[in-house]
Design a protein around this motif. Structure first.
Motif, PDB file in Angstrom:
ATOM      1  N   ASP A 199      -0.688 -10.822  -0.583  1.00  0.00           N
ATOM      2  CA  ASP A 199       0.191 -10.073  -1.765  1.00  0.00           C
ATOM      3  C   ASP A 199       1.362 -10.907  -2.079  1.00  0.00           C
ATOM      4  O   ASP A 199       1.850 -11.814  -1.220  1.00  0.00           O
ATOM      5  CB  ASP A 199       0.130  -8.805  -1.576  1.00  0.00           C
ATOM      6  N   VAL A 200       1.940 -10.622  -3.352  1.00  0.00           N
ATOM      7  CA  VAL A 200       3.119 -11.401  -3.669  1.00  0.00           C
ATOM      8  C   VAL A 200       4.131 -10.409  -4.127  1.00  0.00           C
ATOM      9  O   VAL A 200       3.789  -9.454  -5.014  1.00  0.00           O
ATOM     10  CB  VAL A 200       2.950 -12.505  -4.613  1.00  0.00           C
ATOM     11  N   LEU A 201       5.502 -10.278  -3.432  1.00  0.00           N
ATOM     12  CA  LEU A 201       6.377  -9.566  -3.959  1.00  0.00           C
ATOM     13  C   LEU A 201       7.258 -10.491  -4.873  1.00  0.00           C
ATOM     14  O   LEU A 201       7.719 -11.311  -4.434  1.00  0.00           O
ATOM     15  CB  LEU A 201       7.346  -8.861  -2.798  1.00  0.00           C
ATOM     16  N   SER A 202       7.490 -10.182  -6.149  1.00  0.00           N
ATOM     17  CA  SER A 202       8.356 -10.858  -7.044  1.00  0.00           C
ATOM     18  C   SER A 202       9.574 -10.149  -7.363  1.00  0.00           C
ATOM     19  O   SER A 202       9.402  -8.884  -7.643  1.00  0.00           O
ATOM     20  CB  SER A 202       7.459 -11.307  -8.311  1.00  0.00           C
ATOM     21  N   VAL A 203      10.775 -11.223  -7.189  1.00  0.00           N
ATOM     22  CA  VAL A 203      12.052 -10.374  -7.474  1.00  0.00           C
ATOM     23  C   VAL A 203      12.815 -11.408  -8.253  1.00  0.00           C
ATOM     24  O   VAL A 203      12.464 -12.548  -8.225  1.00  0.00           O
ATOM     25  CB  VAL A 203      12.721 -10.178  -5.868  1.00  0.00           C
ATOM     26  N   PRO A 204      13.866 -11.027  -8.989  1.00  0.00           N
ATOM     27  CA  PRO A 204      14.787 -11.679  -9.891  1.00  0.00           C
ATOM     28  C   PRO A 204      15.081 -12.986  -9.002  1.00  0.00           C
ATOM     29  O   PRO A 204      15.458 -12.675  -7.779  1.00  0.00           O
ATOM     30  CB  PRO A 204      15.885 -10.665 -10.195  1.00  0.00           C
TER      31      PRO A 204
ATOM     32  N   GLY B 159      13.322  -4.226 -10.916  1.00  0.00           N
ATOM     33  CA  GLY B 159      13.344  -5.505 -10.973  1.00  0.00           C
ATOM     34  C   GLY B 159      11.932  -6.144  -9.953  1.00  0.00           C
ATOM     35  O   GLY B 159      11.844  -7.340  -9.980  1.00  0.00           O
ATOM     36  N   LEU B 160      11.458  -5.318  -9.225  1.00  0.00           N
ATOM     37  CA  LEU B 160      10.402  -5.830  -8.189  1.00  0.00           C
ATOM     38  C   LEU B 160       9.173  -5.576  -8.912  1.00  0.00           C
ATOM     39  O   LEU B 160       8.881  -4.666  -9.688  1.00  0.00           O
ATOM     40  CB  LEU B 160      10.279  -4.903  -6.906  1.00  0.00           C
ATOM     41  N   ARG B 161       8.241  -6.598  -8.793  1.00  0.00           N
ATOM     42  CA  ARG B 161       6.935  -6.752  -9.035  1.00  0.00           C
ATOM     43  C   ARG B 161       6.085  -6.808  -8.024  1.00  0.00           C
ATOM     44  O   ARG B 161       6.287  -7.888  -7.116  1.00  0.00           O
ATOM     45  CB  ARG B 161       6.920  -7.646 -10.087  1.00  0.00           C
TER      46      ARG B 161
END
Length: 149
Positions: A37-42, A89-91
């Motif tokens: 999985d991928v946790l995308s952050v600013p 801001g987390l995706r």
């Protein structure tokens, strides 16, 4: 080469994925949720978090991707269908989500590996990543008034 094979294994057609990296735009869309999985952050939060994960004596951080156009950093984690990551801001990309990735050996347009996959299947530890994110968030909160943000 092992990193290419490991990453391409997440594609519907691994051969087509490798071809796209070498001959197309250099970017492949891979489905999250099977191998990672991928946790995308600013980006500011992500870069500081990655810096905190690079501690002497600690394992090398897992695969980490930066998207300079979107201003985001993506951390590759073990699959977690509950998607238990929440915050401003987390995706979180898990099963059913698609992630654009360049090949592990070079950047493509606005995507670049900060830590490329090494082919072993090593990913970020969710616990270590959560701790570093909390510490980075605290630091950015303290620094925000000083930086005019």
């Amino acid at each position: 080469m092992r990193g290419v094979e490991w990453l391409a294994a997440a594609a519907v057609d691994p051969r087509s994925c490798a071809w796209q990296w070498d001959h197309g735009e250099g970017i492949a869309l891979l489905e999250a949720g099977r191998f990672w999985d991928v946790l995308s952050v600013p980006d500011r939060l992500g870069l500081l978090t990655l810096d905190l994960l690079w501690r002497p004596g600690a394992p090398v951080p897992g695969p980490t991707l930066v998207d300079t156009a979107a201003g985001r950093v993506g951390f590759f984690l073990p699959p977690d269908p509950s998607g238990g990551w929440a915050g401003s801001g987390l995706r979180y990309a898990t099963k059913g989500a698609w992630v654009a990735v360049p090949p592990p050996y070079r950047p493509a347009r606005f995507l670049e590996w900060l830590v490329p996959p090494d082919g072993t299947g090593a990913l970020h530890s969710p616990g270590a990543l959560e701790g570093a994110l909390r510490q980075a968030t605290g630091s950015l909160t303290v620094l925000a008034p000083l930086c005019g943000r």
